[in-house]
Design a protein around this motif. Structure first.
Motif, PDB file in Angstrom:
ATOM      1  N   LEU A  19     -17.152 -15.389  53.308  1.00  0.00           N
ATOM      2  CA  LEU A  19     -17.533 -16.639  53.982  1.00  0.00           C
ATOM      3  C   LEU A  19     -18.956 -17.059  53.598  1.00  0.00           C
ATOM      4  CD1 LEU A  19     -16.409 -16.717  57.734  1.00  0.00           C
ATOM      5  CD2 LEU A  19     -15.771 -18.245  55.876  1.00  0.00           C
ATOM      6  N   ALA A  20     -19.876 -16.085  53.619  1.00  0.00           N
ATOM      7  CA  ALA A  20     -21.277 -16.386  53.281  1.00  0.00           C
ATOM      8  C   ALA A  20     -21.376 -16.864  51.839  1.00  0.00           C
ATOM      9  CB  ALA A  20     -22.148 -15.143  53.496  1.00  0.00           C
ATOM     10  N   ALA A  21     -20.663 -16.176  50.942  1.00  0.00           N
ATOM     11  CA  ALA A  21     -20.701 -16.580  49.524  1.00  0.00           C
ATOM     12  C   ALA A  21     -20.167 -18.002  49.368  1.00  0.00           C
ATOM     13  CB  ALA A  21     -19.891 -15.599  48.683  1.00  0.00           C
ATOM     14  N   ARG A 121     -31.673  -8.047  42.136  1.00  0.00           N
ATOM     15  CA  ARG A 121     -30.656  -7.116  41.623  1.00  0.00           C
ATOM     16  C   ARG A 121     -31.311  -5.899  40.988  1.00  0.00           C
ATOM     17  NH1 ARG A 121     -26.129  -5.162  40.481  1.00  0.00           N
ATOM     18  NH2 ARG A 121     -25.440  -4.707  38.364  1.00  0.00           N
ATOM     19  N   ARG A 122     -32.364  -6.146  40.237  1.00  0.00           N
ATOM     20  CA  ARG A 122     -33.054  -5.043  39.563  1.00  0.00           C
ATOM     21  C   ARG A 122     -33.667  -4.075  40.577  1.00  0.00           C
ATOM     22  NH1 ARG A 122     -35.729  -4.396  34.517  1.00  0.00           N
ATOM     23  NH2 ARG A 122     -37.568  -3.064  34.687  1.00  0.00           N
ATOM     24  N   ARG A 123     -34.170  -4.637  41.675  1.00  0.00           N
ATOM     25  CA  ARG A 123     -34.879  -3.806  42.658  1.00  0.00           C
ATOM     26  C   ARG A 123     -33.948  -3.076  43.622  1.00  0.00           C
ATOM     27  NH1 ARG A 123     -40.810  -3.560  43.490  1.00  0.00           N
ATOM     28  NH2 ARG A 123     -41.480  -4.408  41.510  1.00  0.00           N
ATOM     29  N   VAL A 124     -32.914  -3.763  44.080  1.00  0.00           N
ATOM     30  CA  VAL A 124     -32.089  -3.142  45.131  1.00  0.00           C
ATOM     31  C   VAL A 124     -30.644  -2.921  44.716  1.00  0.00           C
ATOM     32  CG1 VAL A 124     -33.547  -4.089  46.960  1.00  0.00           C
ATOM     33  CG2 VAL A 124     -31.501  -5.337  46.274  1.00  0.00           C
ATOM     34  N   GLY A 125     -30.259  -3.453  43.569  1.00  0.00           N
ATOM     35  CA  GLY A 125     -28.896  -3.233  43.088  1.00  0.00           C
ATOM     36  C   GLY A 125     -27.864  -4.040  43.854  1.00  0.00           C
ATOM     37  N   GLY A 126     -26.601  -3.805  43.542  1.00  0.00           N
ATOM     38  CA  GLY A 126     -25.517  -4.535  44.197  1.00  0.00           C
ATOM     39  C   GLY A 126     -25.394  -5.951  43.666  1.00  0.00           C
ATOM     40  N   TRP A 127     -24.456  -6.694  44.236  1.00  0.00           N
ATOM     41  CA  TRP A 127     -24.227  -8.071  43.791  1.00  0.00           C
ATOM     42  C   TRP A 127     -24.417  -9.083  44.908  1.00  0.00           C
ATOM     43  CZ3 TRP A 127     -23.965  -9.404  38.889  1.00  0.00           C
ATOM     44  CH2 TRP A 127     -23.639  -8.412  37.944  1.00  0.00           C
ATOM     45  N   PHE A 128     -23.977  -8.707  46.116  1.00  0.00           N
ATOM     46  CA  PHE A 128     -23.950  -9.694  47.199  1.00  0.00           C
ATOM     47  C   PHE A 128     -25.354 -10.187  47.569  1.00  0.00           C
ATOM     48  CE2 PHE A 128     -23.966 -10.702  51.775  1.00  0.00           C
ATOM     49  CZ  PHE A 128     -23.172 -11.831  51.717  1.00  0.00           C
ATOM     50  N   ILE A 129     -26.249  -9.268  47.875  1.00  0.00           N
ATOM     51  CA  ILE A 129     -27.598  -9.676  48.303  1.00  0.00           C
ATOM     52  C   ILE A 129     -28.341 -10.423  47.184  1.00  0.00           C
ATOM     53  CG2 ILE A 129     -29.861  -8.812  49.048  1.00  0.00           C
ATOM     54  CD1 ILE A 129     -28.372  -6.682  50.661  1.00  0.00           C
ATOM     55  N   PRO A 130     -28.335  -9.923  45.937  1.00  0.00           N
ATOM     56  CA  PRO A 130     -28.991 -10.700  44.872  1.00  0.00           C
ATOM     57  C   PRO A 130     -28.387 -12.090  44.694  1.00  0.00           C
ATOM     58  CG  PRO A 130     -28.552  -8.474  44.121  1.00  0.00           C
ATOM     59  CD  PRO A 130     -27.863  -8.621  45.436  1.00  0.00           C
ATOM     60  N   LEU A 131     -27.050 -12.159  44.789  1.00  0.00           N
ATOM     61  CA  LEU A 131     -26.380 -13.450  44.599  1.00  0.00           C
ATOM     62  C   LEU A 131     -26.800 -14.447  45.676  1.00  0.00           C
ATOM     63  CD1 LEU A 131     -24.085 -14.917  42.925  1.00  0.00           C
ATOM     64  CD2 LEU A 131     -22.586 -14.294  44.812  1.00  0.00           C
ATOM     65  N   ILE A 132     -26.766 -14.010  46.926  1.00  0.00           N
ATOM     66  CA  ILE A 132     -27.125 -14.929  48.018  1.00  0.00           C
ATOM     67  C   ILE A 132     -28.610 -15.269  47.954  1.00  0.00           C
ATOM     68  CG2 ILE A 132     -27.165 -15.264  50.525  1.00  0.00           C
ATOM     69  CD1 ILE A 132     -24.363 -15.227  49.463  1.00  0.00           C
ATOM     70  N   SER A 133     -29.444 -14.304  47.557  1.00  0.00           N
ATOM     71  CA  SER A 133     -30.886 -14.589  47.451  1.00  0.00           C
ATOM     72  C   SER A 133     -31.132 -15.683  46.423  1.00  0.00           C
ATOM     73  CB  SER A 133     -31.658 -13.324  47.046  1.00  0.00           C
ATOM     74  OG  SER A 133     -31.479 -12.326  48.008  1.00  0.00           O
ATOM     75  N   GLY A 134     -30.449 -15.589  45.284  1.00  0.00           N
ATOM     76  CA  GLY A 134     -30.607 -16.616  44.255  1.00  0.00           C
ATOM     77  C   GLY A 134     -30.052 -17.953  44.705  1.00  0.00           C
ATOM     78  N   LEU A 135     -28.864 -17.940  45.319  1.00  0.00           N
ATOM     79  CA  LEU A 135     -28.243 -19.197  45.765  1.00  0.00           C
ATOM     80  C   LEU A 135     -29.018 -19.817  46.925  1.00  0.00           C
ATOM     81  CD1 LEU A 135     -24.439 -18.247  45.624  1.00  0.00           C
ATOM     82  CD2 LEU A 135     -25.641 -19.885  44.152  1.00  0.00           C
ATOM     83  N   ALA A 136     -29.661 -18.962  47.729  1.00  0.00           N
ATOM     84  CA  ALA A 136     -30.420 -19.475  48.878  1.00  0.00           C
ATOM     85  C   ALA A 136     -31.513 -20.431  48.436  1.00  0.00           C
ATOM     86  CB  ALA A 136     -31.031 -18.315  49.658  1.00  0.00           C
ATOM     87  N   PHE A 137     -32.047 -20.191  47.246  1.00  0.00           N
ATOM     88  CA  PHE A 137     -33.096 -21.072  46.721  1.00  0.00           C
ATOM     89  C   PHE A 137     -32.558 -22.509  46.582  1.00  0.00           C
ATOM     90  CE2 PHE A 137     -35.413 -22.837  42.990  1.00  0.00           C
ATOM     91  CZ  PHE A 137     -36.671 -22.875  43.555  1.00  0.00           C
TER      92      PHE A 137
END
Lengths: 599, 59
Positions: A19-21, A121-137
């Motif tokens: 849902l968030a994605a 992604r480089r710092r914490v890994g995974g896909w969900f958090i990096p993806l939402i962080s980038g899209l949040a911009f």
């Protein structure tokens, strides 16, 4: 752990993550639709876009845009050159049209969002958090509204983001030196895109200073030398007009209430990202080492605080938005990683033993204290000590023991914490999403969507019309899509420009550029210089008195008072055209009107 | 490398200078700007003191 409950929580977390994605990808789609709509609009959408394009055109002709404003055509730029230079390669493709600058700016936002994704992604890994962080911009109302404009601000934010990403890795064992140099080059680029990048320069150098004082001093000196050399060259090449137009003209009055308004609006729109970023900053400040990203978030607030300057706006907070997107992603990623840390069998056994001992110790200590009161110290102490065993020998309740107990309980609850966070993280992103809601509210897709989201039929009231657009931030001049009426109004104004009997005196450059006429005046620049006592209006007023300009086009009447007074005495409004939500005043010289009356 | 203690001292000094530079120290009555200046100053000094107490941990 109960396996059924675990399965249920995992299912909920996946559902919420999807849902968030969808929500944040949806914001990206709205952004792309808006950008494509603007790419087709040939006139100024935001006052100043045409002037940015004109600067690029001047550079492409080998001319400087830093000129004496007291001399015809009374035009100068008040910004550094890099953004305009980046537009030049696109001029052969798009021609002298504002879309060239809009594409540069739009691509800059894509790079920024991509960089945020890559860093997290480089710092914490995974896909969900990096993806939402980038899209949040892109989901930020601020980025949405100004991202695809032919303005340099978002290009500066891109260079700032890249600079911080490189400098954060300046102690990399293999590529440390390269990263530092690239970071400094990006800082140089950011500064020569827009002067406000100075706060990011301070953040980056402060980070290097905390880790390596010697490198910080060397980097600072090297950067200052290069910046100073370029500055001197530009000033020498423009006979001092660089200094007058980019530094002196930018000293404007400051209204702190405006800053407070924007500060509150920024927080209301991005509450989750800001709170997480602030929490991450506090955590690193007191309990860990400060990262480049936390320092950047802190210093980016300085850029935002300048939004009280005349002519400034909410876009001064876009650097802070980018920094908050990075830091919030890092904060959530770190939390998730701490909670998800796997335990070995030994760790589990140790954790179990610690929990048991600490629990027994605490319980017996509390019980001992109570019994002491009831039975007396001598009678109670001996049997209880025997029962508690060696681990609880001579135990008493103390804050330290309680803390140990809580720590051990936390360790044993980690598997649960991991699952709960897997639910909480997408839930938080979902709660944040409507705080920055913005979308068109009409059309085959957006109409029903807006209805579903509870903002169906909402309109944004502009000066002379209303647009089917909703933005949580409230009143805004940007963000709406253009209508057929807007295009027709633009052509109507352009007809006056094409038939003008003399040069065009316009508050927006695109009318002149589209008609192949020379660009005359940069109103805000003239105003700033006039208010700072740096503009001689004698020549411009004399030309207005002689009615040399064939048509005057007003949008906001930013010109200095003597200029406005002279126009008022020599020109008459013949029509007011509503375009893009603004009332454009069309004024013709009295000599033409007198002639037509005579005839 | 800068320690938490050194950073604490830097934070306190910069807070005091910063609050004065932006004009909150220009005393022509206690208005909102002064209130904000005092607020920022108190937060800065508290943060600085905590950092000093953190000792020689790397900042």
């Amino acid at each position: 752990m109960n396996p059924t409950l675990s399965r249920i929580l995992k299912g909920i977390s996946v559902f919420l993550a999807v849902l968030a994605a969808v929500a944040y990808v949806g914001y990206m789609a709205v952004y792309v639709v808006y950008a494509v709509d603007l790419f087709q609009w040939p006139f100024d959408y935001d006052q100043g876009e045409g002037f940015e394009l004109y600067d690029a055109i001047l550079y492409s002709r080998g001319k400087w845009p830093y000129k004496d404003n007291a001399v015809y055509p009374y035009y100068a730029s008040n910004y550094p050159p890099l953004f305009h230079l980046l537009i030049i390669p696109l001029l052969p493709i798009f021609g002298p049209h504002v879309v060239a600058g809009r594409v540069v700016s739009f691509v800059a936002t894509l790079v920024t969002g991509g960089a945020i994704f890559a860093v997290v992604r480089r710092r914490v890994g995974g896909w969900f958090i990096p993806l939402i962080s980038g899209l949040a911009f892109f989901a930020s109302s601020y980025v949405y509204q100004t991202g695809p404009l032919c303005r340099m601000h978002m290009t500066m934010v891109m260079f700032e983001t890249l600079a911080i990403a490189f400098i954060a890795e300046f102690q990399h064992p293999k590529h440390g030196g390269r990263n530092l140099i690239l970071g400094l080059v990006m800082l140089l680029c950011a500064g020569y895109t827009k002067q406000m990048a100075v706060f990011t320069v301070v953040a980056a150098l402060s980070f290097v200073f905390l880790r390596d004082v010697k490198k910080a001093v060397l980097s600072g000196v090297a950067l200052a030398v290069v910046v100073g050399a370029v500055f001197w060259l530009l000033n020498a090449a423009t006979d001092g007009q660089w200094w007058v137009n980019t530094i002196q003209a930018n000293v404007n009055e400051f209204e702190y209430l405006q800053t407070i308004f924007f500060l509150k609006q920024w927080f209301d729109l991005h509450a989750l990202f800001i709170l997480l970023a602030a929490g991450y900053l506090i955590y690193e400040l007191f309990w860990d080492r400060l990262s480049a990203y936390s320092l950047w978030f802190f210093f980016a607030l300085g850029t935002g605080l300048l939004s009280g300057k005349w002519g400034a706006g909410f876009n001064y907070f876009t650097t802070a938005v980018a920094a908050a997107c990075v830091c919030s992603g890092l904060a959530l990623g770190r939390l998730r990683n701490v909670a998800a840390r796997r335990h070995t069998v030994t760790e589990k056994a140790k954790s179990f033993a610690e929990t048991t001992i600490a629990g027994a110790s605490l319980a017996s200590g509390v019980a001992l204290g109570r019994l002491k009161k009831l039975l007396g110290q001598q009678a109670a102490a001996r049997p209880l000590r025997d029962t508690a065993g060696s681990a609880a020998t001579a135990t008493r309740f103390s804050p330290k023991r309680a803390w140990c107990f809580l720590q051990s309980r936390w360790r044993s609850l980690r598997p649960w914490a991991s699952l709960l966070l897997a639910v909480a993280i997408p839930l938080l992103y979902l709660l944040q999403a409507p705080l920055m809601l913005h979308l068109p509210t009409a059309g085959p897709v957006f109409g029903p969507l807006a209805q579903t989201l509870g903002v169906g039929g909402a309109v944004t009231q502009a000066h002379c019309t209303a647009y089917p657009y909703y933005d949580k931030m409230g009143y805004t001049q940007l963000g709406h899509l253009l209508t057929e009426d807007d295009y027709a109004a633009g052509e109507e104004i352009l007809a006056y420009v094409r038939t003008s009997d003399g040069p065009v005196f316009s508050e927006e450059a695109m009318f002149s550029l589209l008609a192949g006429e020379p660009v005359v005046t940069n109103p805000t620049q003239l105003r700033n210089l006039y208010l700072n006592g740096l503009l001689d209006t004698t020549d411009i007023v004399a030309r207005i008195d002689r009615q040399e300009f064939g048509v005057v086009i007003f949008r906001a009447q930013f010109y200095p008072d003597p200029v406005l007074q002279a126009i008022g005495q020599n020109y008459t409004t013949v029509e007011t055209v509503c375009m893009n939500g603004f009332s454009y005043g069309i004024l013709l010289p009295n000599r033409l009107l007198d002639d037509s009356k005579t005839q | 490398m800068i320690t938490k203690r050194q950073l604490g001292v830097i934070v306190i000094v910069l807070t005091l200078i910063g609050v004065d530079v932006v004009g909150a120290g220009e005393w022509s009555g206690f208005g909102p700007l002064q209130q904000m200046g005092v607020g920022v100053g108190i937060v800065g000094i508290i943060a600085g003191v905590i950092l000093i107490l953190r000792g020689n941990h790397p900042a």
